[in-house]
Motif scaffolding. Structure first.
Motif, PDB file in Angstrom:
ATOM      1  N   ARG A 123       1.120 -27.251 -21.101  1.00 46.86           N
ATOM      2  CA  ARG A 123       1.408 -26.040 -21.875  1.00 46.86           C
ATOM      3  C   ARG A 123       2.751 -25.416 -21.524  1.00 46.86           C
ATOM      4  NH1 ARG A 123      -2.274 -24.277 -17.936  1.00 46.86           N
ATOM      5  NH2 ARG A 123      -1.562 -22.520 -16.652  1.00 46.86           N
ATOM      6  N   ALA A 124       3.482 -26.003 -20.580  1.00 50.84           N
ATOM      7  CA  ALA A 124       4.757 -25.433 -20.151  1.00 50.84           C
ATOM      8  C   ALA A 124       5.797 -25.511 -21.261  1.00 50.84           C
ATOM      9  CB  ALA A 124       5.257 -26.163 -18.910  1.00 50.84           C
ATOM     10  N   THR A 125       6.725 -24.551 -21.246  1.00 56.36           N
ATOM     11  CA  THR A 125       7.821 -24.528 -22.215  1.00 56.36           C
ATOM     12  C   THR A 125       9.144 -24.339 -21.483  1.00 56.36           C
ATOM     13  OG1 THR A 125       7.591 -22.134 -22.561  1.00 56.36           O
ATOM     14  CG2 THR A 125       6.366 -23.592 -24.049  1.00 56.36           C
ATOM     15  N   LEU A 126      10.209 -24.824 -22.103  1.00 58.45           N
ATOM     16  CA  LEU A 126      11.555 -24.711 -21.559  1.00 58.45           C
ATOM     17  C   LEU A 126      12.353 -23.793 -22.475  1.00 58.45           C
ATOM     18  CD1 LEU A 126      12.242 -28.506 -20.869  1.00 58.45           C
ATOM     19  CD2 LEU A 126      11.050 -26.846 -19.418  1.00 58.45           C
ATOM     20  N   ARG A 127      12.973 -22.769 -21.915  1.00 58.35           N
ATOM     21  CA  ARG A 127      13.752 -21.826 -22.704  1.00 58.35           C
ATOM     22  C   ARG A 127      15.210 -21.903 -22.286  1.00 58.35           C
ATOM     23  NH1 ARG A 127       9.791 -16.476 -23.036  1.00 58.35           N
ATOM     24  NH2 ARG A 127       7.890 -17.637 -23.614  1.00 58.35           N
ATOM     25  N   LEU A 128      16.036 -22.416 -23.186  1.00 64.15           N
ATOM     26  CA  LEU A 128      17.473 -22.472 -23.032  1.00 64.15           C
ATOM     27  C   LEU A 128      18.098 -21.719 -24.193  1.00 64.15           C
ATOM     28  CD1 LEU A 128      16.265 -25.078 -21.522  1.00 64.15           C
ATOM     29  CD2 LEU A 128      18.583 -25.960 -21.643  1.00 64.15           C
ATOM     30  N   ARG A 129      19.392 -21.507 -24.140  1.00 65.33           N
ATOM     31  CA  ARG A 129      20.040 -20.705 -25.179  1.00 65.33           C
ATOM     32  C   ARG A 129      19.850 -21.340 -26.549  1.00 65.33           C
ATOM     33  NH1 ARG A 129      25.020 -20.883 -27.476  1.00 65.33           N
ATOM     34  NH2 ARG A 129      25.788 -22.395 -25.943  1.00 65.33           N
ATOM     35  N   GLU A 130      19.202 -20.596 -27.443  1.00 67.32           N
ATOM     36  CA  GLU A 130      18.931 -21.128 -28.774  1.00 67.32           C
ATOM     37  C   GLU A 130      20.240 -21.417 -29.502  1.00 67.32           C
ATOM     38  OE1 GLU A 130      16.018 -20.306 -32.584  1.00 67.32           O
ATOM     39  OE2 GLU A 130      16.130 -18.873 -30.927  1.00 67.32           O
ATOM     40  N   GLY A 131      20.307 -22.581 -30.112  1.00 75.72           N
ATOM     41  CA  GLY A 131      21.490 -22.993 -30.831  1.00 75.72           C
ATOM     42  C   GLY A 131      22.530 -23.695 -29.980  1.00 75.72           C
ATOM     43  N   PRO A 162       9.097 -42.877 -31.995  1.00 81.99           N
ATOM     44  CA  PRO A 162       8.598 -41.501 -31.878  1.00 81.99           C
ATOM     45  C   PRO A 162       9.258 -40.755 -30.723  1.00 81.99           C
ATOM     46  CG  PRO A 162       6.788 -43.050 -32.179  1.00 81.99           C
ATOM     47  CD  PRO A 162       8.017 -43.866 -31.949  1.00 81.99           C
ATOM     48  N   LEU A 163       9.614 -39.512 -30.979  1.00 77.30           N
ATOM     49  CA  LEU A 163      10.242 -38.675 -29.966  1.00 77.30           C
ATOM     50  C   LEU A 163       9.234 -37.798 -29.241  1.00 77.30           C
ATOM     51  CD1 LEU A 163      12.734 -37.345 -28.625  1.00 77.30           C
ATOM     52  CD2 LEU A 163      12.822 -35.806 -30.561  1.00 77.30           C
ATOM     53  N   GLY A 164       8.145 -37.445 -29.883  1.00 79.57           N
ATOM     54  CA  GLY A 164       7.223 -36.489 -29.308  1.00 79.57           C
ATOM     55  C   GLY A 164       7.521 -35.100 -29.819  1.00 79.57           C
ATOM     56  N   PRO A 165       6.988 -34.067 -29.159  1.00 83.09           N
ATOM     57  CA  PRO A 165       7.194 -32.697 -29.630  1.00 83.09           C
ATOM     58  C   PRO A 165       8.643 -32.255 -29.448  1.00 83.09           C
ATOM     59  CG  PRO A 165       6.101 -32.711 -27.494  1.00 83.09           C
ATOM     60  CD  PRO A 165       6.151 -34.136 -27.948  1.00 83.09           C
ATOM     61  N   ALA A 166       8.972 -31.091 -29.984  1.00 84.39           N
ATOM     62  CA  ALA A 166      10.310 -30.527 -29.793  1.00 84.39           C
ATOM     63  C   ALA A 166      10.611 -30.443 -28.301  1.00 84.39           C
ATOM     64  CB  ALA A 166      10.387 -29.147 -30.437  1.00 84.39           C
ATOM     65  N   GLY A 171       3.649 -30.648 -23.661  1.00 84.02           N
ATOM     66  CA  GLY A 171       2.514 -31.263 -24.318  1.00 84.02           C
ATOM     67  C   GLY A 171       1.902 -32.367 -23.467  1.00 84.02           C
ATOM     68  N   PRO A 172       0.847 -32.998 -23.971  1.00 82.47           N
ATOM     69  CA  PRO A 172       0.168 -34.062 -23.222  1.00 82.47           C
ATOM     70  C   PRO A 172       0.982 -35.347 -23.238  1.00 82.47           C
ATOM     71  CG  PRO A 172      -0.807 -33.833 -25.394  1.00 82.47           C
ATOM     72  CD  PRO A 172       0.197 -32.719 -25.267  1.00 82.47           C
ATOM     73  N   ASP A 173       0.592 -36.288 -22.386  1.00 81.62           N
ATOM     74  CA  ASP A 173       1.251 -37.589 -22.364  1.00 81.62           C
ATOM     75  C   ASP A 173       1.118 -38.254 -23.721  1.00 81.62           C
ATOM     76  OD1 ASP A 173       1.632 -36.985 -19.763  1.00 81.62           O
ATOM     77  OD2 ASP A 173       0.499 -38.664 -18.930  1.00 81.62           O
ATOM     78  N   ASP A 174       2.247 -38.779 -24.228  1.00 89.35           N
ATOM     79  CA  ASP A 174       2.226 -39.446 -25.524  1.00 89.35           C
ATOM     80  C   ASP A 174       3.044 -40.731 -25.524  1.00 89.35           C
ATOM     81  OD1 ASP A 174       4.830 -38.561 -25.457  1.00 89.35           O
ATOM     82  OD2 ASP A 174       4.661 -37.186 -27.160  1.00 89.35           O
ATOM     83  N   GLY A 175       3.476 -41.172 -24.336  1.00 85.12           N
ATOM     84  CA  GLY A 175       4.220 -42.415 -24.244  1.00 85.12           C
ATOM     85  C   GLY A 175       5.697 -42.304 -24.569  1.00 85.12           C
ATOM     86  N   PRO A 219       8.741 -45.586 -16.155  1.00 87.36           N
ATOM     87  CA  PRO A 219       9.442 -46.820 -16.522  1.00 87.36           C
ATOM     88  C   PRO A 219       8.529 -47.793 -17.249  1.00 87.36           C
ATOM     89  CG  PRO A 219       8.792 -46.921 -14.227  1.00 87.36           C
ATOM     90  CD  PRO A 219       8.373 -45.558 -14.725  1.00 87.36           C
ATOM     91  N   ALA A 220       9.118 -48.761 -17.905  1.00 86.68           N
ATOM     92  CA  ALA A 220       8.344 -49.762 -18.630  1.00 86.68           C
ATOM     93  C   ALA A 220       7.442 -50.514 -17.662  1.00 86.68           C
ATOM     94  CB  ALA A 220       9.289 -50.723 -19.353  1.00 86.68           C
ATOM     95  N   GLY A 221       6.208 -50.705 -18.062  1.00 81.15           N
ATOM     96  CA  GLY A 221       5.261 -51.459 -17.245  1.00 81.15           C
ATOM     97  C   GLY A 221       4.413 -50.617 -16.329  1.00 81.15           C
ATOM     98  N   ASN A 222       4.977 -49.528 -15.810  1.00 79.64           N
ATOM     99  CA  ASN A 222       4.213 -48.655 -14.905  1.00 79.64           C
ATOM    100  C   ASN A 222       4.663 -47.216 -15.084  1.00 79.64           C
ATOM    101  OD1 ASN A 222       2.381 -47.932 -12.886  1.00 79.64           O
ATOM    102  ND2 ASN A 222       3.889 -48.264 -11.255  1.00 79.64           N
ATOM    103  N   PRO A 223       4.468 -46.658 -16.287  1.00 77.98           N
ATOM    104  CA  PRO A 223       5.001 -45.325 -16.568  1.00 77.98           C
ATOM    105  C   PRO A 223       4.224 -44.217 -15.867  1.00 77.98           C
ATOM    106  CG  PRO A 223       3.719 -46.106 -18.427  1.00 77.98           C
ATOM    107  CD  PRO A 223       3.792 -47.252 -17.457  1.00 77.98           C
ATOM    108  N   TYR A 224       4.889 -43.099 -15.669  1.00 75.45           N
ATOM    109  CA  TYR A 224       4.261 -41.903 -15.120  1.00 75.45           C
ATOM    110  C   TYR A 224       4.852 -40.701 -15.833  1.00 75.45           C
ATOM    111  CZ  TYR A 224       8.499 -42.382 -12.232  1.00 75.45           C
ATOM    112  OH  TYR A 224       9.782 -42.558 -11.784  1.00 75.45           O
ATOM    113  N   ARG A 225       4.341 -39.519 -15.520  1.00 77.24           N
ATOM    114  CA  ARG A 225       4.808 -38.284 -16.146  1.00 77.24           C
ATOM    115  C   ARG A 225       5.736 -37.552 -15.199  1.00 77.24           C
ATOM    116  NH1 ARG A 225       2.377 -34.566 -19.978  1.00 77.24           N
ATOM    117  NH2 ARG A 225       3.209 -32.457 -19.708  1.00 77.24           N
ATOM    118  N   SER A 226       6.909 -37.125 -15.681  1.00 75.00           N
ATOM    119  CA  SER A 226       7.816 -36.321 -14.867  1.00 75.00           C
ATOM    120  C   SER A 226       8.696 -35.494 -15.789  1.00 75.00           C
ATOM    121  CB  SER A 226       8.679 -37.198 -13.951  1.00 75.00           C
ATOM    122  OG  SER A 226       9.455 -38.117 -14.698  1.00 75.00           O
ATOM    123  N   THR A 227       9.095 -34.322 -15.305  1.00 69.23           N
ATOM    124  CA  THR A 227       9.914 -33.411 -16.098  1.00 69.23           C
ATOM    125  C   THR A 227      11.075 -32.928 -15.257  1.00 69.23           C
ATOM    126  OG1 THR A 227       7.945 -32.637 -17.281  1.00 69.23           O
ATOM    127  CG2 THR A 227       9.939 -31.294 -17.458  1.00 69.23           C
ATOM    128  N   GLY A 228      12.295 -33.206 -15.717  1.00 62.00           N
ATOM    129  CA  GLY A 228      13.484 -32.758 -15.017  1.00 62.00           C
ATOM    130  C   GLY A 228      14.155 -31.611 -15.745  1.00 62.00           C
TER     131      GLY A 228
END
Length: 269
Positions: A123-131, A162-166, A171-175, A219-228
């Motif tokens: 449910r986390a969101t990232l807020r950067l300068r719009e535009g 597919p890119l996923g959500p904005a 959001g949840p894991d979607d590959g 990574p391909a073959g053994n993916p995980y979730r991470s957010t930078g």
């Protein structure tokens, strides 16, 4: 106040970033991280890595993460082949500040990123300068160049896959996995009632925030979730691809200074 722990002996990595008992940094088991040497392939153990003089490219994630840093008083220094980087971290009333000094020959071009991998819920969101200008990098070359997509989903036709959500939403894991560089010096991360704000200051240098949203697509073959969420000097992931205005440059003084400010209160861009 934010509580920060670093590991100078192993690349200067930030291993903990806590506020009110909450750990913001994401980690994964990677015992080989303790044994790396310059020239080794990057080992993703999470935390916050100091990536300089590049992020992607050669050397992968830069030249500082694989070297021991020297602690002198309240400062840590790493010496690489073409530059030295010194970092001083101190607490403030509402967070922390990290001051950096890079010494190198005048004209030396580089990128630096506070490669912070955060432990966030779907449910986390990232807020950067719009535009703000946003360049999306599937690998080394940008695929899209458009405004920061706050509240505006990407057009499906923009992508061959597919890119996923904005990009401002996790959001949840979607590959999917995507990286972007946004032309703004600050970002706020919201996860429920918690907020982490990051801001960068540097005179005369290009500033941006890199975003890496990996929802189980890398990574391909053994993916995980991470957010930078990565404040950056420069506006590219790979120094080799950075245009004339897209990399930091050492002036005639031989020194570049910058400050990273972190707070656990909302300072939305």
């Amino acid at each position: 106040m934010l509580e920060i722990v670093t590991d100078p002996a192993h690349g200067g990595r930030w291993t903990s970033l806590r506020a009110d008992g909450h750990e913001w940094l994401w980690h994964r088991p990677a015992p080989e991280r303790q044994r790396v040497a310059p020239g080794d392939a990057f080992v993703d153990a999470g935390g916050l890595e100091e990536c300089v003089p590049t992020v992607r490219g050669a050397p992968d994630h830069g030249d500082a993460w694989s070297r021991p840093w020297r602690r002198e008083g309240d400062a840590d220094t790493v010496r690489c082949d073409r530059f030295a980087l010194t970092r001083t971290i101190r607490g403030t009333a509402d967070g922390a500040e990290a001051d950096y000094v890079l010494d190198a020959d005048p004209g030396f071009r580089f990128l630096w990123a506070a490669h912070a991998l955060l432990d966030l819920t779907p449910r986390a969101t990232l807020r950067l300068r719009e535009g703000a200008r946003t360049r999306v990098f599937p690998e080394a070359a940008p695929l899209l160049d458009r405004p920061w997509p706050t509240g505006a989903p990407w057009l499906e036709g923009d992508w061959p896959a597919p890119l996923g959500p904005a990009l401002d939403r996790l959001g949840p894991d979607d590959g999917t996995a995507v990286g972007a560089v946004v032309d703004t010096p600050r970002a706020c991360v919201h996860d429920g009632a918690r907020c982490l704000a990051l801001a960068l200051e540097a005179d005369g240098q290009p500033l941006s925030v890199a975003v890496w949203r990996n929802l189980g697509g890398f990574p391909a073959g053994n993916p995980y979730r991470s957010t930078g969420v990565e404040p950056m000097l420069g506006r590219a992931f790979d120094l080799a691809d950075a245009g004339p205005a897209d990399a930091a440059r050492v002036p005639a003084s031989g020194e570049v200074r910058w400050r990273l400010t972190l707070t656990a209160t909302c300072r939305c861009a």
